[in-house]
Design a protein around this motif. Sequence first.
Motif, PDB file in Angstrom:
ATOM      1  N   THR A  40       8.108   3.105  -0.817  1.00 23.90           N
ATOM      2  CA  THR A  40       6.744   3.335  -1.282  1.00 23.90           C
ATOM      3  C   THR A  40       6.239   2.106  -2.024  1.00 23.90           C
ATOM      4  O   THR A  40       7.023   1.256  -2.453  1.00 23.90           O
ATOM      5  N   THR A  42       2.946   1.203  -5.012  1.00 23.69           N
ATOM      6  CA  THR A  42       1.872   1.745  -5.832  1.00 23.69           C
ATOM      7  C   THR A  42       1.364   0.667  -6.766  1.00 23.69           C
ATOM      8  O   THR A  42       2.156  -0.013  -7.422  1.00 23.69           O
ATOM      9  N   LYS A  47      -1.743   1.502  -2.429  1.00 23.52           N
ATOM     10  CA  LYS A  47      -0.810   2.629  -2.475  1.00 23.52           C
ATOM     11  C   LYS A  47      -0.464   3.022  -1.052  1.00 23.52           C
ATOM     12  O   LYS A  47      -1.323   3.021  -0.175  1.00 23.52           O
ATOM     13  N   GLY A  48       0.809   3.349  -0.834  1.00 24.35           N
ATOM     14  CA  GLY A  48       1.203   3.798   0.492  1.00 24.35           C
ATOM     15  C   GLY A  48       2.703   3.778   0.676  1.00 24.35           C
ATOM     16  O   GLY A  48       3.461   3.899  -0.290  1.00 24.35           O
ATOM     17  N   ASP A  49       3.113   3.603   1.918  1.00 24.24           N
ATOM     18  CA  ASP A  49       4.524   3.667   2.287  1.00 24.24           C
ATOM     19  C   ASP A  49       5.005   2.357   2.895  1.00 24.24           C
ATOM     20  O   ASP A  49       4.254   1.686   3.616  1.00 24.24           O
ATOM     21  N   THR A  76      -0.961   1.598   4.139  1.00 21.71           N
ATOM     22  CA  THR A  76      -1.694   2.104   2.986  1.00 21.71           C
ATOM     23  C   THR A  76      -2.035   3.576   3.190  1.00 21.71           C
ATOM     24  O   THR A  76      -2.007   4.088   4.306  1.00 21.71           O
ATOM     25  N   GLU A  77      -2.397   4.235   2.087  1.00 21.93           N
ATOM     26  CA  GLU A  77      -2.741   5.658   2.169  1.00 21.93           C
ATOM     27  C   GLU A  77      -3.995   5.885   3.008  1.00 21.93           C
ATOM     28  O   GLU A  77      -4.225   7.001   3.464  1.00 21.93           O
ATOM     29  N   ASP A  78      -4.790   4.826   3.258  1.00 23.47           N
ATOM     30  CA  ASP A  78      -5.956   4.955   4.136  1.00 23.47           C
ATOM     31  C   ASP A  78      -5.695   4.316   5.511  1.00 23.47           C
ATOM     32  O   ASP A  78      -6.596   3.876   6.195  1.00 23.47           O
TER      33      ASP A  78
END
Length: 154
Positions: A40, A42, A47-49, A76-78
């Motif tokens: 991960t 942050t 933010k993401g994996d 990313t989370e997006d």
Amino acid sequence: MMKEPQLDFLVEVSEILQRPEKRSKKPQNPRRVFNIMGGTFTGPNLKGDVLPGGHYWIRIRPDSVFELDVRSTLLTEDDQVISQCYRGIVLAESETINRLRKGESDIDSSQYYLRTTLVFETTSEKYSWLNQIVTIGIGERTSTGVTYRVYAVL
């Protein structure tokens, strides 16, 4: 007059590493290759994996310094893809180096020097600013791999 560099926290990246099954026995150039199984990241603007499939190469030099060469992919989370690659150095007293070689993870990070220089690459318009910065990372071993606090150099 040239301005002294400042550091700005960018992101914390944690990578899960799979220990290699075999170790190079060549004394002149021993290497270990770890598969990156995931992780991960942050930070204030990221933010993401960490995606599985990257690699973490370690070359153990004759002076017992570990040279790192790492390549991995962030999502990313997006759903934007960011490639990261970094080189680094691990330096410690011989007793700590031997513990690191054995794969021990409960070693206090004050007992070794783990520093990296990261380069990011993305085609994402939103994260294109990553293509234009210089960064450094301060790392530590964890029970599952490594964690880096990454700073942009201003």
